[in-house]
Scaffold this motif. Structure first.
Motif, PDB file in Angstrom:
ATOM      1  N   UNK A  41       0.829  -1.218   0.000  1.00 49.64           N
ATOM      2  CA  UNK A  41       0.000   0.000   0.000  1.00 49.64           C
ATOM      3  C   UNK A  41       0.854   1.255   0.000  1.00 49.64           C
ATOM      4  N   UNK A  42       1.924   1.295   0.803  1.00 50.83           N
ATOM      5  CA  UNK A  42       2.750   2.517   0.872  1.00 50.83           C
ATOM      6  C   UNK A  42       3.515   2.710  -0.435  1.00 50.83           C
ATOM      7  N   UNK A  43       3.889   1.603  -1.087  1.00 51.45           N
ATOM      8  CA  UNK A  43       4.538   1.708  -2.394  1.00 51.45           C
ATOM      9  C   UNK A  43       3.569   2.308  -3.410  1.00 51.45           C
ATOM     10  N   UNK A  44       2.314   1.889  -3.347  1.00 50.75           N
ATOM     11  CA  UNK A  44       1.294   2.418  -4.251  1.00 50.75           C
ATOM     12  C   UNK A  44       1.041   3.900  -3.969  1.00 50.75           C
ATOM     13  N   UNK A  45       1.004   4.277  -2.678  1.00 52.03           N
ATOM     14  CA  UNK A  45       0.810   5.684  -2.330  1.00 52.03           C
ATOM     15  C   UNK A  45       1.952   6.537  -2.881  1.00 52.03           C
ATOM     16  N   UNK A  46       3.172   6.054  -2.763  1.00 50.88           N
ATOM     17  CA  UNK A  46       4.311   6.824  -3.267  1.00 50.88           C
ATOM     18  C   UNK A  46       4.261   6.973  -4.780  1.00 50.88           C
ATOM     19  N   UNK A  47       3.773   5.942  -5.461  1.00 50.99           N
ATOM     20  CA  UNK A  47       3.598   6.050  -6.907  1.00 50.99           C
ATOM     21  C   UNK A  47       2.515   7.069  -7.232  1.00 50.99           C
ATOM     22  N   UNK A 306      18.813  19.693  -3.404  1.00 53.37           N
ATOM     23  CA  UNK A 306      17.757  18.729  -3.091  1.00 53.37           C
ATOM     24  C   UNK A 306      17.724  17.573  -4.085  1.00 53.37           C
ATOM     25  N   UNK A 307      17.999  17.847  -5.325  1.00 55.81           N
ATOM     26  CA  UNK A 307      17.974  16.791  -6.344  1.00 55.81           C
ATOM     27  C   UNK A 307      18.996  15.701  -6.066  1.00 55.81           C
ATOM     28  N   UNK A 308      20.066  16.042  -5.366  1.00 58.56           N
ATOM     29  CA  UNK A 308      21.106  15.036  -5.076  1.00 58.56           C
ATOM     30  C   UNK A 308      20.616  13.980  -4.089  1.00 58.56           C
ATOM     31  N   UNK A 309      19.496  14.237  -3.397  1.00 55.01           N
ATOM     32  CA  UNK A 309      18.984  13.291  -2.398  1.00 55.01           C
ATOM     33  C   UNK A 309      18.018  12.269  -2.991  1.00 55.01           C
ATOM     34  N   UNK A 310      17.589  12.466  -4.225  1.00 48.42           N
ATOM     35  CA  UNK A 310      16.653  11.542  -4.858  1.00 48.42           C
ATOM     36  C   UNK A 310      17.323  10.187  -5.072  1.00 48.42           C
ATOM     37  N   UNK A 311      16.593   9.118  -4.794  1.00 50.97           N
ATOM     38  CA  UNK A 311      17.178   7.786  -4.946  1.00 50.97           C
ATOM     39  C   UNK A 311      17.379   7.473  -6.427  1.00 50.97           C
ATOM     40  N   UNK A 312      18.398   6.660  -6.697  1.00 50.99           N
ATOM     41  CA  UNK A 312      18.742   6.343  -8.085  1.00 50.99           C
ATOM     42  C   UNK A 312      18.270   4.942  -8.495  1.00 50.99           C
ATOM     43  N   UNK A 313      18.080   4.049  -7.520  1.00 57.30           N
ATOM     44  CA  UNK A 313      17.752   2.665  -7.861  1.00 57.30           C
ATOM     45  C   UNK A 313      16.251   2.486  -8.127  1.00 57.30           C
ATOM     46  N   UNK A 314      15.929   1.349  -8.705  1.00 56.98           N
ATOM     47  CA  UNK A 314      14.527   1.014  -8.961  1.00 56.98           C
ATOM     48  C   UNK A 314      14.152  -0.299  -8.281  1.00 56.98           C
ATOM     49  N   UNK A 315      14.703  -0.518  -7.081  1.00 52.37           N
ATOM     50  CA  UNK A 315      14.379  -1.737  -6.342  1.00 52.37           C
ATOM     51  C   UNK A 315      12.894  -1.772  -5.984  1.00 52.37           C
ATOM     52  N   UNK A 316      12.335  -2.964  -5.952  1.00 52.03           N
ATOM     53  CA  UNK A 316      10.922  -3.133  -5.602  1.00 52.03           C
ATOM     54  C   UNK A 316      10.784  -4.083  -4.416  1.00 52.03           C
ATOM     55  N   UNK A 317       9.740  -3.879  -3.648  1.00 52.07           N
ATOM     56  CA  UNK A 317       9.505  -4.707  -2.464  1.00 52.07           C
ATOM     57  C   UNK A 317       9.411  -6.192  -2.828  1.00 52.07           C
TER      58      UNK A 317
END
Length: 337
Positions: A41-47, A306-317
């Protein structure tokens, strides 16, 4: 990226949430326990948040471990950092490895549901503050530095940036800035020789990517609370300590921020002092007031930081438990619990 970080009300987005996220001054969102039901659910909310924003959006959470861990059911329980010393039987090398593996486990899980950063680690010294307490690694500044560095190394190993808090230290004053305005009357010399040490040393080693100042007044240094003080943020943090990363305000809805006035005045004062991003949590009316009326700007230098803090990976639960770093960290911590 805009300079305001706000929150949303529930486990999915309302129409008002979607509209406010799109405001040009909004560049970040912080999640709380009320937003969480399950990892999926939290992954869906973030999307939903990223789709609604239609722009880069920094998503954050307070997921330090111990009593400050917003997501629990389905997530690994991370120990409080102040427990690591006891878990290791006062073995520094073992405590450092526990800190590193705690960071790896936390960061991988948080990132796997679409979150960029957890506001960690706490660099405060465990002294007299109940609100800090075992959120701190230790009572000795040098051990705080060493354990926090190990924790940060763990974050960096799996691609998460580190946010040290609460500059220059909240551990040596009793009052809780959530409900009060703490005033630390110690001398400037004592503060600099004690509480400031972990911040100074980790900044010198270029370990800290972001910092969050304390809503504390140190009268022997400056009359304003740190997050509203150009002396603290510009003269000390930027110039003397050479910090070039992101400065987050602590939550401007906290009672410790009231010294600057209403919400509009708080936001203006925090950005004027040097904060790159302004946290406005748990008060939608106050947030709307800031967005509608505050004289704050999208500063290009803050946006680039701020842009430097964005995550780079696309890992999924769904694939997390097949990650060898997750497997090792999870098993390692279970061994010492």
């Amino acid at each position: 990226m805009g300079p305001v970080m706000l929150d949303v009300q529930s486990t999915s987005l309302s129409q008002e949430d979607k509209e406010i996220i799109q405001h040009p001054l909004v560049g970040g969102l912080i999640l709380f326990t009320r937003n969480y039901q399950s990892p999926e659910q939290i992954a869906d909310l973030n999307q939903q948040i990223r789709v609604a924003a239609k722009k880069p959006m920094l998503i954050a959470v307070d997921h330090e471990g111990g009593r400050v861990q917003r997501f629990r059911d389905g997530f690994s329980l991370i120990p409080a950092m102040g427990k690591l010393w006891k878990m290791s039987d006062a073995n520094l090398d073992l405590a450092k490895e526990l800190a590193k593996q705690s960071a790896i486990l936390m960061a991988l899980e948080v990132q796997a549901v679409g979150i960029d950063i957890s506001f960690a680690p706490v660099l405060d010294i465990n002294n007299i503050s109940d609100v800090i307490g075992d959120r701190s690694f230790h009572q000795q500044p040098q051990y705080v530095t060493e354990l926090a560095e190990a924790f940060i190394n763990g974050l960096h190993q799996v691609g998460m940036k580190a946010t040290g808090k609460h500059f220059p230290g909240h551990g040596s004053v009793k009052a809780d800035s959530h409900v009060d305005l703490p005033i630390d009357t110690r001398s400037k010399a004592e503060i600099f020789q004690q509480d400031l040490v972990p911040f100074q040393q980790l900044i010198a080693k270029q370990k800290v990517d972001a910092l969050m100042p304390a809503h504390v007044i140190f009268p022997d240094v400056d009359s304003q609370a740190v997050g509203f003080s150009r002396y603290w943020l510009q003269d000390i943090l930027r110039e003397k300590l050479g910090f070039n990363g992101v400065i987050f305000s602590d939550d401007l809805s906290m009672q410790g921020a009231a010294s600057a006035g209403g919400y509009v005045e708080r936001a203006e004062a925090a950005q004027d002092a040097g904060c790159d991003m302004l946290l406005l949590c748990n008060n939608r009316d106050g947030c709307v007031d800031v967005l509608d009326n505050a004289n704050i700007s999208n500063l290009s230098i803050s946006s680039e930081r701020l842009k430097t803090l964005l995550k780079k990976d696309n890992n999924h639960w769904s694939s997390l438990k097949s990650n060898t770093s997750w497997q090792h960290a999870s098993q390692y911590l279970k061994t010492y619990k």
